[in-house]
Enzyme design. Structure first.
Site, PDB file in Angstrom:
ATOM      1  N   CYS A   2      30.124  10.099  57.846  1.00  0.00           N
ATOM      2  CA  CYS A   2      30.742   8.878  57.330  1.00  0.00           C
ATOM      3  C   CYS A   2      31.677   8.241  58.353  1.00  0.00           C
ATOM      4  CB  CYS A   2      31.552   9.191  56.082  1.00  0.00           C
ATOM      5  SG  CYS A   2      30.572   9.909  54.777  1.00  0.00           S
ATOM      6  N   ARG A  27      26.673   8.785  64.872  1.00  0.00           N
ATOM      7  CA  ARG A  27      27.162   9.983  64.197  1.00  0.00           C
ATOM      8  C   ARG A  27      26.273  10.377  63.028  1.00  0.00           C
ATOM      9  NH1 ARG A  27      33.451   9.474  64.890  1.00  0.00           N
ATOM     10  NH2 ARG A  27      33.507  11.066  63.313  1.00  0.00           N
ATOM     11  N   TRP A  74      27.277   9.193  54.701  1.00  0.00           N
ATOM     12  CA  TRP A  74      26.382  10.341  54.808  1.00  0.00           C
ATOM     13  C   TRP A  74      26.536  11.063  53.468  1.00  0.00           C
ATOM     14  CZ3 TRP A  74      26.794  15.784  54.974  1.00  0.00           C
ATOM     15  CH2 TRP A  74      25.685  16.447  55.519  1.00  0.00           C
ATOM     16  N   ASN A  99      35.874   8.600  53.461  1.00  0.00           N
ATOM     17  CA  ASN A  99      35.228   9.734  54.147  1.00  0.00           C
ATOM     18  C   ASN A  99      35.810  11.009  53.550  1.00  0.00           C
ATOM     19  OD1 ASN A  99      34.154   7.878  55.847  1.00  0.00           O
ATOM     20  ND2 ASN A  99      35.220   8.553  57.698  1.00  0.00           N
ATOM     21  N   GLY A 100      34.982  12.042  53.398  1.00  0.00           N
ATOM     22  CA  GLY A 100      35.511  13.321  52.908  1.00  0.00           C
ATOM     23  C   GLY A 100      35.004  13.640  51.517  1.00  0.00           C
ATOM     24  N   GLU A 478      20.719  29.459  70.649  1.00  0.00           N
ATOM     25  CA  GLU A 478      20.863  28.015  70.896  1.00  0.00           C
ATOM     26  C   GLU A 478      19.489  27.354  71.055  1.00  0.00           C
ATOM     27  OE1 GLU A 478      22.889  25.777  70.572  1.00  0.00           O
ATOM     28  OE2 GLU A 478      22.491  24.178  71.999  1.00  0.00           O
ATOM     29  N   LYS A 482      18.119  24.364  68.703  1.00  0.00           N
ATOM     30  CA  LYS A 482      17.656  23.074  69.247  1.00  0.00           C
ATOM     31  C   LYS A 482      16.277  22.743  68.689  1.00  0.00           C
ATOM     32  CE  LYS A 482      20.514  21.696  70.328  1.00  0.00           C
ATOM     33  NZ  LYS A 482      21.872  22.086  70.516  1.00  0.00           N
ATOM     34  N   GLU A 485      16.378  21.900  64.836  1.00  0.00           N
ATOM     35  CA  GLU A 485      17.079  20.694  64.372  1.00  0.00           C
ATOM     36  C   GLU A 485      16.360  19.403  64.744  1.00  0.00           C
ATOM     37  OE1 GLU A 485      21.248  19.783  65.560  1.00  0.00           O
ATOM     38  OE2 GLU A 485      20.808  20.788  67.439  1.00  0.00           O
ATOM     39  N   HIS A 501      12.882  46.294  64.707  1.00  0.00           N
ATOM     40  CA  HIS A 501      13.585  46.610  63.455  1.00  0.00           C
ATOM     41  C   HIS A 501      13.256  45.612  62.350  1.00  0.00           C
ATOM     42  CE1 HIS A 501      15.827  49.780  65.383  1.00  0.00           C
ATOM     43  NE2 HIS A 501      16.138  48.945  66.367  1.00  0.00           N
ATOM     44  N   LYS A 600      26.181  13.640  63.601  1.00  0.00           N
ATOM     45  CA  LYS A 600      26.733  14.062  64.890  1.00  0.00           C
ATOM     46  C   LYS A 600      28.071  14.756  64.709  1.00  0.00           C
ATOM     47  CE  LYS A 600      27.023  14.467  69.285  1.00  0.00           C
ATOM     48  NZ  LYS A 600      26.214  15.575  69.828  1.00  0.00           N
TER      49      LYS A 600
HETATM   50  O1  M6R Z   1      31.598  18.692  67.325  1.00  0.00           O
HETATM   51  P1  M6R Z   1      31.376  20.180  67.199  1.00  0.00           P
HETATM   52  O2  M6R Z   1      31.070  20.828  68.503  1.00  0.00           O
HETATM   53  O3  M6R Z   1      32.523  20.858  66.489  1.00  0.00           O
HETATM   54  O4  M6R Z   1      30.112  20.324  66.261  1.00  0.00           O
HETATM   55  C1  M6R Z   1      29.677  21.576  65.815  1.00  0.00           C
HETATM   56  C2  M6R Z   1      28.276  21.521  65.283  1.00  0.00           C
HETATM   57  O5  M6R Z   1      28.201  20.650  64.186  1.00  0.00           O
HETATM   58  C3  M6R Z   1      27.277  21.054  66.342  1.00  0.00           C
HETATM   59  O6  M6R Z   1      27.333  21.842  67.481  1.00  0.00           O
HETATM   60  C4  M6R Z   1      25.833  21.099  65.774  1.00  0.00           C
HETATM   61  O7  M6R Z   1      25.450  22.403  65.531  1.00  0.00           O
HETATM   62  C5  M6R Z   1      24.883  20.398  66.744  1.00  0.00           C
HETATM   63  N1  M6R Z   1      24.098  19.429  66.038  1.00  0.00           N
HETATM   64  C6  M6R Z   1      23.933  21.313  67.417  1.00  0.00           C
HETATM   65  O8  M6R Z   1      23.078  20.637  68.284  1.00  0.00           O
END
Ligand code: M6R
Length: 605
Positions: A2, A27, A74, A99-100, A478, A482, A485, A501, A600
Site C-alpha cells: 500500500c 512496490r 495491496w 496503510n496497515g 535463495e 527466486k 516467486e 533423510h 516490494k
Molecule cells: O525490504 P526487505 O529486505 O526487508 O524485504 C524482505 C523480504 O520481503 C524480501 O527480501 C522478499 O523476500 C523478496 N521479494 C525476495 O526476493
C-alpha cells in the site's frame, strides 16, 4: 505494498497525486484511487487496474481539486474490488486512505453499526473512516487524534473532510508516513520517493504522531497529544524515474548492476574499522559477545550466510531468526548481544516489529544493514551500514542481496579484527578479494547465454530441488525462493546432506536438481550427494567451480563458474541462480517485476 500520497495546494493537485502513485507502483498493488475536494464535496476515482487506468479516469471525468489524497492498495481485508479500493468515504463527507491493519476493527465496527453507520466495503479501513466521522466536531485534527487512541494495530492514514478545505490530516503508528514541505503547499506520503519533483524537504513522522497539513504550514502532535517539533531533512537522493535501458525487465537490469552496486558498497577505507558502522561502534563492538540477526525473505538468507562468516572468521556466536517468528516467541535476551536487522527497504513491518521487540526485551545495541538511508529501520537503530545497491524496482531482490552479503562480510571482518582474529596480512588479503569481486562478477554474468539454454527446459517443469552445503546452503535457499516467486515453479532447497533423510524420495527424471558446487572443503561430500541423485535417474544442473572436475555426463549438466572465490564464493554463486530464475520466468511469460500476490515493500504484518 500500500502507498499513500496527499497534498494541499492552491492548484489542481490531481497530477501530483497520480505521479506520486506512479512512483510507488513498483512496490506492488492491486487497486488504486484518488479523492479530492471539488467545489467543497469529496469526489473520487478508483480502479482495480493500473495507475495509468486511474489517470485515464480522472482525465475523462475531469476530476480536479486543490486538496487531495491518493492510494495504491495491496489487499488484506476484502478482495481487490472497487468497493474496497481507497479512498474510503464516510457518509460522503470524509475520505480516508490507509496503510496497515487495524486489529480491533470488528469490535469498533460493531459499536459504529450501533450508532447507525452502514458499511459498504469489507475493509478494516472503513472503521477508521466512520470512527473519525463520529468524533468530528468541526476540528479534523482533534477528531483524528481522538480516533487513533482507539485503534489497535499498525497504520498510516491520510484524511480529508468536506468542511475543511486546504486541510489534510495524517497519523502513523507502525507504518511510515512522511511530510513534504513546499512553498504555499504541503504534502504527505508513505515514502519520500512519491514526492520527488514536488519537494526535497521532508519531516519523517515518529510513531504516534498526528499531523495537520495546511497551505501555510504543518503542525504535529506526538502520541501524548503534545505539540512536537520534528527535524526537517533535505533529501536530494530521489531522482526521476529509473530507466530500463537495454534490459527487458528491471530484475535483469538489477542483476547486471551488481558489479557496480558491490563496488559502491565496499568501503573505501584501507581496513576494517568499527567506525564504518557509526561513531560509537569502536566502543561497543569490543564489548559485544554474540549476534542476533533478524530479517525476512531474501534478507534472512543473507543473515544465514553471514552466520557462517561470523562464526568462522570472527569466532562470535551468531543466531539468525526470521523476524516474524522471533517477535512472537519467548526468547532469552542478552544485553551484550548486537542485534542486526537486515532489510533492503528498511520498512518491512515484521523486521521493524522484531527490532522493537528486541529493544523492549533489553537489547541495547542494534545495527541496521539497509539500502534506504531515510528508512524507519535506519532511524531506529544505534548503528548503520548502508548498502549502495541503488533503487531496486523488481520485487525479486537481487542486487540488494549481494550488497547485503558484502556489508555482512565487512561486519565479520571488522568483528574479527576487534576480537584479535584477523592479522594485518589477512586483512589486506580480504580487502584485495573484495575489491576484485566486481570483476569476478562480470565473468559470472557472461554465463547468461548458457543459463538461457537451461531455462528453456526449466520452464516446462513444475517442481525443482536446490542443493547446497555449508556456506552455500543459504544460497540454495535463495535460488529456490527466486525461482518460485517469479516463475511460480514450486522449488525447495535442502542442505545436500539432508537429501537421503527424505527429499530423495521426490527425485525422478521429472525433477530437476540444481546444485551449487564450489571447490571448498565440502566438495567431496557434495559429489557423493550428486551421485545419490544420479543413481535415481534425477536430472542434475550443477554450477561448479572450474577446478571441481565435475563434468557433463548422462543426467548431469554442468556450467563452469569462472574461478573459486573462497569465503566470498556465495556472492558469485547466487548470480547464476538469479539468472536461471529470471530466464525461466521469462520463458513462462510471467510478470517478472511484479509477480502475482507479492509486493516490494511488505509494510503489513
Ligand atoms: O525490504 P526487505 O529486505 O526487508 O524485504 C524482505 C523480504 O520481503 C524480501 O527480501 C522478499 O523476500 C523478496 N521479494 C525476495 O526476493
Amino acid at each position: 505494498m500500500c502507498g499513500i500520497v496527499g497534498a494541499v495546494a492552491q492548484r489542481n493537485i490531481v497530477p501530483v497525486l497520480i505521479e506520486g502513485l506512479r512512483r510507488l507502483e513498483y512496490r506492488g498493488y492491486d487497486s488504486c484511487g484518488v479523492a479530492v475536494l471539488a467545489n467543497g464535496e469529496p469526489r473520487r476515482a478508483r480502479s482495480v487496474a493500473r495507475v495509468a487506468d486511474l489517470d485515464d479516469q480522472v482525465r475523462d471525468t475531469r476530476l480536479a481539486g486543490a486538496t487531495g489524497i491518493a492510494h495504491t492498495r495491496w489487499a488484506t481485508h476484502g478482495a481487490p474490488v472497487t468497493d474496497n479500493a481507497h479512498p474510503i468515504f464516510s457518509r460522503d463527507t470524509l475520505a480516508i486512505v490507509h496503510n496497515g491493519i487495524i486489529e480491533n476493527y470488528e469490535t469498533l465496527g460493531e459499536v459504529l453499526r450501533g450508532k447507525g453507520y452502514e458499511f459498504v466495503s469489507q475493509t478494516d479501513t472503513e472503521v477508521i473512516a466512520h470512527l473519525i466521522h463520529s468524533l468530528y466536531r468541526g476540528d479534523l485534527f482533534a477528531a483524528v487524534r481522538e480516533a487513533v487512541q482507539q485503534l489497535h494495530g499498525a497504520y498510516a492514514i491520510a484524511v480529508l473532510h468536506k468542511d475543511q478545505p486546504h486541510t489534510v490530516v495524517g497519523a502513523r503508528q507502525g507504518s511510515p508516513l512522511v511530510v513534504g514541505l513546499g512553498d504555499g503547499e504541503n504534502f504527505l506520503a508513505s515514502d519520500a520517493l512519491a514526492l520527488a519533483g514536488s519537494t526535497d524537504r521532508f519531516i519523517f513522522l515518529e510513531e504516534g504522531d498526528v499531523c495537520e497539513l495546511k497551505l501555510d504550514g504543518v503542525r504535529i502532535a506526538d502520541r501524548d497529544g503534545q505539540p512536537a517539533q520534528r527535524d526537517v531533512r533535505q533529501v536530494a537522493a530521489y531522482g526521476g524515474a529509473v530507466e530500463l535501458g537495454p534490459y527487458r525487465h528491471f530484475m535483469q537490469k538489477e542483476i547486471f548492476e551488481q558489479p557496480r552496486a558491490i563496488s559502491d558498497t565496499i568501503p573505501q577505507a584501507d581496513g576494517f574499522d568499527p567506525s564504518l558502522f557509526g561513531e560509537a561502534a569502536p566502543k561497543v563492538f569490543g564489548k559485544i559477545d554474540s549476534l542476533l540477526i533478524l530479517a525476512c525473505g531474501t534478507s534472512y538468507y543473507s543473515g544465514l550466510t553471514a552466520k557462517y562468516w561470523l562464526e568462522s572468521i570472527a569466532k562470535i556466536p551468531t543466531q539468525v531468526e526470521i523476524a516474524s517468528e522471533y517477535r512472537y516467541r519467548d526468547s532469552v535476551p542478552n544485553p551484550n548481544a548486537l542485534v542486526v536487522v537486515i532489510s533492503q527497504s528498511g520498512e518491512t513491518a515484521d523486521t521493524l516489529a522484531a527490532l522493537k521487540h528486541a529493544q523492549s526485551l533489553g537489547h541495547q545495541h542494534t545495527l541496521s544493514v539497509c539500502n534506504v538511508g531515510t528508512s524507519a529501520m535506519v532511524r531506529q537503530t544505534e548503528f548503520t551500514f548502508l548498502t549502495h545497491a541503488g533503487r531496486e524496482i523488481g520485487v525479486a531482490s537481487t542486487k540488494a542481496f549481494t550488497t547485503q552479503l558484502v556489508a555482512l562480510f565487512v561486519l565479520a571482518l571488522t568483528l574479527a579484527k576487534v576480537r584479535g582474529h584477523l592479522s594485518a596480512a589477512q586483512e589486506s588479503n580480504y580487502l584485495k578479494q573484495l575489491r576484485h569481486l566486481p570483476a569476478a562478477l562480470n565473468s559470472v554474468l557472461a554465463l547468461e547465454p548458457q543459463i538461457i539454454a537451461w531455462s528453456e527446459e526449466f520452464s516446462r517443469k513444475e517442481n525443482a530441488l536446490f542443493l547446497g552445503r555449508g556456506l552455500h546452503y543459504p544460497i540454495a535457499l535463495e535460488g529456490a525462493l527466486k525461482l518460485k516467486e517469479i516463475s511460480y515453479i514450486h522449488a525447495e532447497a535442502y542442505p545436500a546432506g539432508e537429501l537421503k533423510h527424505g527429499p530423495l524420495a521426490l527425485v525422478t527424471e521429472a525433477m530437476p536438481v540444481v546444485t551449487v558446487a564450489p571447490n571448498d572443503a565440502l566438495l567431496e561430500k557434495l559429489k557423493s550427494n550428486i551421485q545419490e541423485v544420479r543413481a535415481r535417474g534425477g536430472q542434475l544442473y550443477v554450477f561448479a567451480d572450474s577446478d571441481t572436475r565435475i563434468v557433463n555426463a548422462e543426467g548431469l549438466h554442468v556450467i563452469r563458474m569462472p574461478e573459486h572465490y573462497g569465503l566470498l564464493s556465495p556472492i558469485l554463486h547466487v548470480v547464476p541462480l538469479q539468472l536461471l530464475a529470471y530466464h525461466t520466468a521469462c520463458a513462462r511469460g510471467t510478470d517478472v517485476d511484479k509477480p502475482r500476490n507479492l509486493a516490494k515493500s511488505v509494510t503489513v504484518e
